[in-house]
Scaffold this active site. Sequence first.
Site, mmCIF file in Angstrom:
data_model
loop_
_atom_site.group_PDB
_atom_site.id
_atom_site.type_symbol
_atom_site.label_atom_id
_atom_site.label_comp_id
_atom_site.label_asym_id
_atom_site.label_seq_id
_atom_site.Cartn_x
_atom_site.Cartn_y
_atom_site.Cartn_z
ATOM 1 N N GLU A 239 -2.925 10.250 -3.329
ATOM 2 C CA GLU A 239 -1.800 10.125 -2.399
ATOM 3 C C GLU A 239 -2.134 8.970 -1.476
ATOM 4 O O GLU A 239 -3.011 9.084 -0.611
ATOM 5 C CB GLU A 239 -1.591 11.435 -1.632
ATOM 6 C CG GLU A 239 -0.226 11.536 -0.963
ATOM 7 C CD GLU A 239 -0.216 10.973 0.440
ATOM 8 O OE1 GLU A 239 0.255 9.828 0.612
ATOM 9 O OE2 GLU A 239 -0.673 11.656 1.361
ATOM 10 N N CYS A 273 1.801 8.399 6.468
ATOM 11 C CA CYS A 273 2.043 7.735 5.184
ATOM 12 C C CYS A 273 3.510 7.788 4.791
ATOM 13 O O CYS A 273 4.004 6.884 4.113
ATOM 14 C CB CYS A 273 1.166 8.346 4.092
ATOM 15 S SG CYS A 273 1.392 10.114 3.863
#
Length: 494
Positions: A239, A273
């Site tokens: 990720e 993010c």
Amino acid sequence: MTTVTGQRTFDSLDPATGAVVGTHPIQDAAAVRAAVAEAEVAAAWWAGLGPAGRRRRLLDYKAVLTRDLSRIADVVHAETGKPKGDAVLEVVLAVTHLDWAARNAHRVLGRRRVSPGLVGANIAATLEYLPLGVVGVIGPWNYPVFTPMGSIAYALAAGNAVVFKPSELTPGVGVLLAALFAEAVPEHRVLRTVTGLGETGAALASDPGVSKIAFTGSTATAKRVMAACATNLTPMVAECGGKDALIVDADADLPAAADAALWGALSNAGQTCVGVERIYVVDAVYDAFMRELTDRAGRVRAGRDYGPITMPAQIDVIRRHIDDAVAGGRAVVGGAGSVRAPFVDPVIVEDVPEDSAAVREETFGPTVTVKRVADVEEALEKTNATAYGLAGTVFSGNARRAVELARRMRGGMTAINSVISFASIPALPFGGVGDSGFGRIHGADGLREFARPKAVSRQRFALPGMNLTSFTRGEKELDRLIRLVTFLHGRRKQ
């Protein structure tokens, strides 16, 4: 530093003040190997408990985390600098994901019958998902509880032991999570934490006893972790970063869109993010939206509404992107003077060229670019013109058009008329494409990410005259097979 015992250590610092929060050992490859070896023993015990035994213990862990929620949030606040309220929200989200993983693991992963088809009518077929063994989790510093627990909780629920290497900026959080797990599950250290710098993470990724690595961090670091994993063909889920966009349609609720855009861009000092880094606004409502956005931004203060930049090196990236954006566009909130390390005040720049670093590269700070577009199709085209593909947001009053835009937006998740809402829904998978990584955490996909499918076929009885996998097979049996397949799959007249 090195102690009198020869053990190297490092300090965890409060990013706002520079004060030492804690001191932790730098665990080398030998220490990591020992931790993984012990975790292999714990993994066998944990898998042997079965779904019900694991479920009960994970719910006990959930109760312990909830009891100590404020204590955990205090450590998060001290090591990241984020406001206590944001830290509390992060822990709450982690608890809800742990609860979902514990309660749904058996339903998702448990053995079930599957249809063998007419050709396999004499076969009973089953599918189940079995534990991998030891999962290594390499966590980030920006959400040091919520993000790694998205891997830890699901890996544990799937029947694995976990060795967790937290960021060197937030090691105390990782140590506390493992200590609280040991309180809930005292029999074996099924979840353990190893602390250190990059070398510790590299040792975990390359350890032959690790069955899978779950990594969260930058795209560049993910590539190095993948190289370490390649030594043993260890699979990983990555990720990575993003350059997420928010699209504002002509019929959007502008106050709600501006409020969400601001939170997505500035919360956690922009160190998210899936945060909003680009905004594309349809021309018809551009001016009205900008009034809403800038008015709200003028009331947000670094050091009060959000914390400092946690990683000192990121200040240079943020400053470079601000300078790049202002050189090509027009700052409407803040500017170069907004950087006052370790804090950065809100920065909003409009009309930044699409080929600039401020638009193409992840900033990871409290800045956002805004662009006027003719319509949502142009907005979507610009949104998708990136190597990243993590998440995004659409604000529109037309539900059908919003859903279609969301489906076409490049990335793993899209929120409509809200921001980052998908992260709070445990049943939804989380992950990206392209430079944003691969694999999924959360939801049923997240549980399967940490398990291996096991297929079993059992012949219940022999089919007369159809023993096809034998050297005694004759022409009659092949003829029967051809006729059966032709009947089932041959082209028929419409």
